[in-house]
Design a protein around this motif. Structure first.
Motif, PDB file in Angstrom:
ATOM      1  N   GLU A 102      -8.060   0.303  -4.588  1.00 60.54           N
ATOM      2  CA  GLU A 102      -8.759   0.118  -3.322  1.00 60.54           C
ATOM      3  C   GLU A 102      -8.186   1.053  -2.263  1.00 60.54           C
ATOM      4  OE1 GLU A 102     -11.303  -1.652  -3.029  1.00 60.54           O
ATOM      5  OE2 GLU A 102     -11.252  -3.354  -4.396  1.00 60.54           O
ATOM      6  N   CYS A 103      -9.058   1.585  -1.415  1.00 59.57           N
ATOM      7  CA  CYS A 103      -8.657   2.502  -0.357  1.00 59.57           C
ATOM      8  C   CYS A 103      -8.672   1.781   0.997  1.00 59.57           C
ATOM      9  CB  CYS A 103      -9.601   3.698  -0.310  1.00 59.57           C
ATOM     10  SG  CYS A 103      -9.635   4.652  -1.843  1.00 59.57           S
ATOM     11  N   TYR A 104      -7.743   2.156   1.847  1.00 61.98           N
ATOM     12  CA  TYR A 104      -7.622   1.574   3.181  1.00 61.98           C
ATOM     13  C   TYR A 104      -7.455   2.689   4.202  1.00 61.98           C
ATOM     14  CZ  TYR A 104      -6.643  -2.971   0.975  1.00 61.98           C
ATOM     15  OH  TYR A 104      -6.717  -4.125   0.243  1.00 61.98           O
ATOM     16  N   GLU A 118      -4.290   6.895   5.997  1.00 62.44           N
ATOM     17  CA  GLU A 118      -5.001   6.515   4.778  1.00 62.44           C
ATOM     18  C   GLU A 118      -4.016   5.954   3.753  1.00 62.44           C
ATOM     19  OE1 GLU A 118      -8.789   9.572   4.947  1.00 62.44           O
ATOM     20  OE2 GLU A 118      -7.187   9.977   3.497  1.00 62.44           O
ATOM     21  N   LEU A 149       0.821  -1.204   0.000  1.00 65.46           N
ATOM     22  CA  LEU A 149       0.000   0.000   0.000  1.00 65.46           C
ATOM     23  C   LEU A 149       0.858   1.257   0.000  1.00 65.46           C
ATOM     24  CD1 LEU A 149      -2.663  -1.033   2.689  1.00 65.46           C
ATOM     25  CD2 LEU A 149      -2.757  -1.378   0.200  1.00 65.46           C
ATOM     26  N   LEU A 172      -6.758  -2.144  10.728  1.00 54.70           N
ATOM     27  CA  LEU A 172      -6.702  -1.809   9.302  1.00 54.70           C
ATOM     28  C   LEU A 172      -8.054  -2.102   8.681  1.00 54.70           C
ATOM     29  CD1 LEU A 172      -4.974  -0.887   6.896  1.00 54.70           C
ATOM     30  CD2 LEU A 172      -4.366  -3.296   6.536  1.00 54.70           C
ATOM     31  N   MET A 191     -10.496  -1.950   5.130  1.00 52.66           N
ATOM     32  CA  MET A 191     -10.559  -1.838   3.677  1.00 52.66           C
ATOM     33  C   MET A 191     -11.835  -1.095   3.319  1.00 52.66           C
ATOM     34  SD  MET A 191     -10.073  -4.842   0.874  1.00 52.66           S
ATOM     35  CE  MET A 191      -9.524  -4.438  -0.778  1.00 52.66           C
TER      36      MET A 191
END
Length: 448
Positions: free
Chosen positions: A388-390, A381, A344, A442, A444
């Motif tokens: 995809e954002c986490y 972030e 990431l 964490l 998703m």
């Protein structure tokens, strides 16, 4: 559009896509990341490559020079058992066992003149030819084991050391391409005047110190140590000190990202002096998860062996103690998350209102609009290559468990990445989510 996170049935196609993304990251890690127990994971020494996420004790296995410490009661095997994947600083004779245990290493010099730690601070006293010979000798003595990640050059230099260190780094590149010239930097606390009146950094500005290190030394990464949590056990008793922890965390991140460098953190796992606070599950978790939330590519713990400090993971007797067990669990969580987090890109760091100290970036962020929580939280972030954002949410209290609710900036279907086994589960917004003191999680968020 602002929406509250809602739970999604486990059989929803989106959840299948989330699980596939996690599985793909695991497969990448198995091929070359640091979550497997196979020694082959250390054949890639390039910190810029995906999948490399070092977890290391900041300790010389045989001590700093002569006489060498030998026959530790709990040695390299205990380091592997404590869920480290680097052994710290070793000598060539340790390489076969490190390789067998699946531990990467940073090599110490074998020069006969390396009789004490001062050897590591004398680079600016050497001629160009002497610097070149010293590095060449260290690389040659270490050999070609794939466990070798790099070579220990120095610790906490001032700007006056930078010209000589630049030559040492260049020599490592020449004689050991792809390996690390390991140099740990000072914390921002040393931008203040010292006992002599002059700051130990050599500058009065921490940003200048970092920028000059990058431009003059041309390192492969940035790494530093800040042990403020040990000085303010509840994060309130010494406001200046704990402010230093947060601001240092963010400034190293900013400069490293500006120069496209990976960045590592060194945090405390012992009682660093009489009267300082001792390691606890909460402050170990806090240090690890704030490091992860800021996008760091590795966690290093000072110290492991109890040769000079109390409450280190190993007592002076060599026996494992409660700190060892606490740290084993924290390292296990980091190891579980590392294969995904190493894939990431950190895109932002934010804090809930009111922030724990002044001058920190506040929510809303790019993905997370707000977090409702009775304790302050930190939100890191991230974005994956597939879009995809986490987000990583960290409970910044060392004293209280807390429940949080989260609002995102778009229509989000949220999954929780387990630090126990890496599995994904739906985020249940009806019951929200509890975090123990210092714990992070964490999430998703999908494509926002």
């Amino acid at each position: 559009m602002e929406t509250e996170a809602v739970a999604e049935p486990p059989n929803h196609p989106f959840m299948k896509r989330l699980l596939n993304a996690i599985l793909w990251c695991w497969l990448l890690a198995a091929a070359g990341g640091c979550a497997t127990s196979q020694p082959a994971r250390f054949e890639r020494a390039d910190f810029s490559k995906p999948g490399f996420f070092p977890i290391m004790p900041w300790d010389p296995y045989h001590g700093w020079g002569q006489p060498l410490i030998e026959g530790r009661k709990n040695g390299l095997e205990s380091i592997a058992q404590c869920n480290f994947n680097l052994a710290g600083f070793v000598l060539p004779k340790d390489l076969p066992l490190c390789r067998k245990l699946g531990l990467g290493v940073i090599m110490l010099p074998t020069d006969p003149t390396f009789t004490n730690i001062q050897y590591l601070f004398d680079w600016r006293k050497l001629s160009d030819a002497e610097i070149d010979r010293r590095v060449k000798s260290m690389v040659s003595a270490a050999g070609s084991s794939p466990a070798i990640m790099g070579y220990f050059i120095t610790d906490e230099p001032a700007v006056q050391d930078f010209p000589a260190l630049a030559k040492a780094v260049a020599a490592v590149r020449k004689y050991a391409p792809g390996k690390l010239a390991y140099i740990n930097l000072l914390a921002d606390q040393y931008a203040r005047p010292g006992p002599s009146g002059a700051p130990q950094l050599g500058t009065t500005n921490y940003t200048e110190y970092l920028e000059r290190f990058v431009t003059e030394v041309k390192p492969q990464l940035l790494t530093y140590d800040n042990y403020a949590v040990q000085h303010s056990g509840d994060l309130q008793q010494d406001p200046w000190m704990i402010a230093s922890y947060y601001h240092n965390l963010l400034e190293i991140r900013r400069v490293a990202q500006q120069h496209y460098l990976p960045y590592l953190n060194i945090v405390a796992s012992g009682q660093l002096g009489p009267g300082k606070y001792i390691p606890t599950p909460a402050n170990l978790l806090f240090q690890a998860y704030t490091t992860l939330a800021a996008g760091y590519r590795g966690v290093t713990w000072y110290t492991y062996f109890g040769d000079g400090y109390l409450y280190a993971p190993l007592a002076k007797s060599g026996d494992k103690n409660l700190t060892w067990n606490y740290l084993q669990e924290v390292n296990r969580q980091v190891t579980t998350l590392a294969p995904l987090m190493s894939q990431l890109t950190s895109t932002g760091v934010f804090f809930s209102k009111p922030a724990p100290v002044d001058n920190l970036p506040l929510l809303s962020g790019n993905f997370v609009r707000s977090v409702e929580c009775l304790t302050p939280v930190m939100v890191g972030e991230f974005k994956a290559q597939n879009g995809e954002c986490y987000a990583m949410v960290v409970n910044l209290s060392l004293e209280r468990s807390a429940r949080f609710k989260l609002r995102t900036t778009g229509s989000a279907q949220i999954g929780v990445v387990s630090a126990a086994d890496g599995r994904l589960s739906p985020f249940d917004s009806n019951h929200s989510l509890w975090l123990p003191a210092g714990q992070g999680v964490l999430l998703m968020l999908g494509r926002l």
